[in-house]
Design a protein around this motif. Sequence first.
Motif, PDB file in Angstrom:
ATOM      1  N   VAL A 125       0.842  -1.204   0.000  1.00 33.64           N
ATOM      2  CA  VAL A 125       0.000   0.000   0.000  1.00 33.64           C
ATOM      3  C   VAL A 125       0.877   1.254   0.000  1.00 33.64           C
ATOM      4  CG1 VAL A 125      -1.769   1.286   1.271  1.00 33.64           C
ATOM      5  CG2 VAL A 125      -1.944  -1.206   1.057  1.00 33.64           C
ATOM      6  N   PHE A 126       2.001   1.202   0.701  1.00 32.32           N
ATOM      7  CA  PHE A 126       2.941   2.320   0.700  1.00 32.32           C
ATOM      8  C   PHE A 126       3.449   2.601  -0.727  1.00 32.32           C
ATOM      9  CE2 PHE A 126       7.434   3.543   0.613  1.00 32.32           C
ATOM     10  CZ  PHE A 126       7.353   4.806   1.190  1.00 32.32           C
ATOM     11  N   LYS A 181      -6.356  -0.536   2.782  1.00 29.06           N
ATOM     12  CA  LYS A 181      -6.944   0.432   1.846  1.00 29.06           C
ATOM     13  C   LYS A 181      -8.352   0.835   2.273  1.00 29.06           C
ATOM     14  CE  LYS A 181      -6.358   0.025  -2.570  1.00 29.06           C
ATOM     15  NZ  LYS A 181      -5.826   1.329  -2.879  1.00 29.06           N
ATOM     16  N   ASN A 190       1.280  -1.304 -11.506  1.00 31.01           N
ATOM     17  CA  ASN A 190       0.240  -0.782 -10.626  1.00 31.01           C
ATOM     18  C   ASN A 190      -1.136  -1.059 -11.221  1.00 31.01           C
ATOM     19  OD1 ASN A 190      -0.776   0.467  -8.372  1.00 31.01           O
ATOM     20  ND2 ASN A 190      -0.368   2.538  -9.077  1.00 31.01           N
ATOM     21  N   GLU A 250       2.079   1.752  -3.552  1.00 33.47           N
ATOM     22  CA  GLU A 250       0.944   2.232  -4.336  1.00 33.47           C
ATOM     23  C   GLU A 250       0.661   3.707  -4.051  1.00 33.47           C
ATOM     24  OE1 GLU A 250      -3.842   1.458  -4.661  1.00 33.47           O
ATOM     25  OE2 GLU A 250      -2.612   0.051  -3.537  1.00 33.47           O
ATOM     26  N   THR A 251       0.674   4.087  -2.789  1.00 35.85           N
ATOM     27  CA  THR A 251       0.380   5.465  -2.393  1.00 35.85           C
ATOM     28  C   THR A 251       1.448   6.434  -2.885  1.00 35.85           C
ATOM     29  OG1 THR A 251      -0.796   4.659  -0.441  1.00 35.85           O
ATOM     30  CG2 THR A 251      -0.120   6.970  -0.426  1.00 35.85           C
ATOM     31  N   THR A 252       2.719   6.030  -2.780  1.00 34.37           N
ATOM     32  CA  THR A 252       3.778   6.917  -3.254  1.00 34.37           C
ATOM     33  C   THR A 252       3.735   7.070  -4.769  1.00 34.37           C
ATOM     34  OG1 THR A 252       5.418   5.117  -3.274  1.00 34.37           O
ATOM     35  CG2 THR A 252       5.317   6.491  -1.282  1.00 34.37           C
ATOM     36  N   LYS A 312       0.927   6.971  -6.543  1.00 35.62           N
ATOM     37  CA  LYS A 312      -0.231   7.845  -6.755  1.00 35.62           C
ATOM     38  C   LYS A 312       0.125   9.311  -6.501  1.00 35.62           C
ATOM     39  CE  LYS A 312      -4.668   8.734  -4.613  1.00 35.62           C
ATOM     40  NZ  LYS A 312      -5.539   8.318  -3.534  1.00 35.62           N
ATOM     41  N   ASN A 313       0.942   9.539  -5.481  1.00 38.04           N
ATOM     42  CA  ASN A 313       1.324  10.905  -5.117  1.00 38.04           C
ATOM     43  C   ASN A 313       2.551  11.405  -5.868  1.00 38.04           C
ATOM     44  OD1 ASN A 313      -0.808  11.060  -3.296  1.00 38.04           O
ATOM     45  ND2 ASN A 313       0.416  10.245  -1.619  1.00 38.04           N
TER      46      ASN A 313
END
Length: 91
Positions: free
Chosen positions: A13-14, A76, A36, A16-18, A20-21
């Motif tokens: 999840v980390f 999530k 992804n 994926e989040t990085t 996304k950002n």
Amino acid sequence: SKYFALCLAAWTVFIETTLKNGVLNDPNKADFERANQNDIGERVQSFLEISNAENFDFSNQTDFMTSIIEYAQEIKNLGIESTLEKFLSDI
């Protein structure tokens, strides 16, 4: 172990989040971006493969891999704090 599965889920999840950002700083960033996928199971598997996790026995253990996917989905859906609280209360 449940602890390791939760750690790998949080790592997934980390990543994926990085992505996304737009802040992932990793030599494999392009590979992670390509991997992804919308399906969380495929994403978990792909992210672990990029990190060479297939060299470890756990990648062949269906129950363990399912746990990683389930924990990642829970993180999530509920967030890491709620997932950790639930995890610790279930031990």
